[in-house]
Design an enzyme around this catalytic site. Sequence first.
Site, short mmCIF file in Angstrom:
data_model
loop_
_atom_site.label_atom_id
_atom_site.label_comp_id
_atom_site.label_asym_id
_atom_site.label_seq_id
_atom_site.Cartn_x
_atom_site.Cartn_y
_atom_site.Cartn_z
N HIS A 95 0.84 -1.21 0.00
CA HIS A 95 0.00 0.00 0.00
C HIS A 95 0.88 1.26 0.00
O HIS A 95 0.74 2.13 -0.88
CB HIS A 95 -0.93 -0.01 1.22
CG HIS A 95 -1.85 1.17 1.29
ND1 HIS A 95 -3.16 1.11 0.87
CD2 HIS A 95 -1.66 2.43 1.71
CE1 HIS A 95 -3.73 2.29 1.04
NE2 HIS A 95 -2.83 3.12 1.55
N GLU A 96 1.76 1.35 0.98
CA GLU A 96 2.62 2.55 1.06
C GLU A 96 3.55 2.61 -0.15
O GLU A 96 3.84 3.69 -0.67
CB GLU A 96 3.41 2.58 2.37
CG GLU A 96 2.55 2.64 3.65
CD GLU A 96 1.48 3.73 3.66
OE1 GLU A 96 1.71 4.83 3.10
OE2 GLU A 96 0.39 3.47 4.22
N HIS A 139 1.76 4.33 -2.90
CA HIS A 139 1.79 5.79 -2.72
C HIS A 139 3.16 6.33 -3.16
O HIS A 139 3.26 7.35 -3.84
CB HIS A 139 1.60 6.15 -1.24
CG HIS A 139 0.17 6.14 -0.77
ND1 HIS A 139 -0.82 6.90 -1.36
CD2 HIS A 139 -0.44 5.50 0.27
CE1 HIS A 139 -1.97 6.72 -0.70
NE2 HIS A 139 -1.77 5.86 0.28
N GLU A 145 -4.73 7.73 -3.32
CA GLU A 145 -5.17 6.45 -2.73
C GLU A 145 -5.44 5.41 -3.83
O GLU A 145 -5.29 4.21 -3.60
CB GLU A 145 -6.42 6.70 -1.87
CG GLU A 145 -6.78 5.58 -0.92
CD GLU A 145 -5.80 5.37 0.24
OE1 GLU A 145 -4.87 6.20 0.44
OE2 GLU A 145 -5.95 4.36 0.95
CO CO Z 1 -3.25 5.22 1.75
#
Ligand code: CO
Length: 497
Positions: free
Chosen positions: A261-262, A265, A291
């Site tokens: 997830h990170e 980003h 996101e």
């Molecule tokens: Co996020």
Amino acid sequence: MSSTYSEFVTEVQSIADISFAAGVLNWDQETYMPQGGAGLRARQLATLAGLVHERATGGKLGSLLEVLGKDVSLDEVQRCNVKYVNKQYQRALKLPREFVVEMSHTVSEALSVWQQAKPAGNFEAFAPHLEKIVNLKRRECELLGYTAHPYDALLDEFEPGLTTAEVEQLFADVRKDLVPFVKQIAQQAPHSDELLKKHYPKDKQFAFSETLLRIIGFDFGTGRQDISLHPFTINFGATDVRVTTKIDEHNLSDMLTGTIHEGGHALYEQGLPANGYGLPSGEYVSLGIHESQSRLWENNVGRSLEFCKAIMPQLQAAFPEQMNGHSANDLFQALNVVRPSLIRIMADELTYHFHIMVRFETEKALIEGSLAVKDVPGFWNSRVREYLGIDVPHHGAGCLQDVHWSHGSLGYFPTYSIGSFYAAQFFAAAEKQIDGLHEQIERGELKSLLQWLREHIHRHGKQYSARELCERITGEPLSFSYFMQYARKKYGSLYQL
Ligand code: CO
């Protein structure tokens, strides 16, 4: 380049220098700062925030913007930079200084009360502070202005251009299609996630998380990873992007999904044009688009059977005992357990949106004045029962669970769901446009997917709005149908529906 424009760039970039320097201090506070540093750090950050505010609302920037607003010789990128900086500038001017000061005092008081009230489940203690915040936010909507609904003004801060009516439509689709679909899944025999709950030593997990970042294309020459209590991504320009991961020795899933997830980003930040440093042309579009990048990597890629097949040999090498006798399919099932639960940040990728729906409905009702603060717990609990089918035993696991309201961040939550919906729609376009994408993922080759995202999203900075970007890439505006198709396909096969 006109000399006024280059003066403008110098001014905006030097404001960014101060912001990014504050960012380094923030990053340090969450990762390596000793406890004793807290007092001075708060002071240092407040001083820098004051400097940024002063410069970003200052007369110098104002006069440059006024001249450039009439300059017809600017090219497309330059016009975009002037337009977005001006939008921020005008927004800041609409909020009087005494209002900003009152808001900042109110939220810092509310935050410390919330920190005590949450574990105690004491809504009554937090209620007067929430009341103050809601009143200030309602005033903020009036100061900023809106056309259809006051909540539009709050959404606009995080997801420019998104309206309350659009969010209502998306969630009406969620209620119509996803709520019954999850009820169907709940009737099937659940898959086990025991595999991920064995003991996984911290050091080995950290090493594996770096392997994962390399697989997805994170550049360690322009980024690094550390450990923090809550995972986050922060950048000081496109050439210095920091991610953190959280490690629980008895839950491998936190590290696996959190890292990807990170990492998603971070790939976005590393892919923004470095020559747009500190300028809108070098900045992300909106929180929803940001996101969408993290969720596309985490869910559409990271939780797919193909990706599980790609990483299983490395997982088996890193954790031979724990993974002994387990297949990629076991990992796929364990990473995709659907189970209605109370806590948003622990939710699976389907029921997650029910949590956001509860928050959106509560916030909207508070802002339009149809719900009183004292009635929030009852309103919240009845929605949780309706969408998730469970009772809230304690306000700490109910309406007090998230920090956002005590920060004054009303209007933020919808961007989480919007991000997943954009992710599904973008991924569907990538599937069509990249030959053999699934086979590539299965071989652990993610270069062409990253290239595709760079080409269609990252390199544009803020040049297109979220709406324009979505239409350029997918030929239509944001639609929940792509997420639903993705959910039906994946969970239909996992649960034989
Ligand atoms: Co996020």
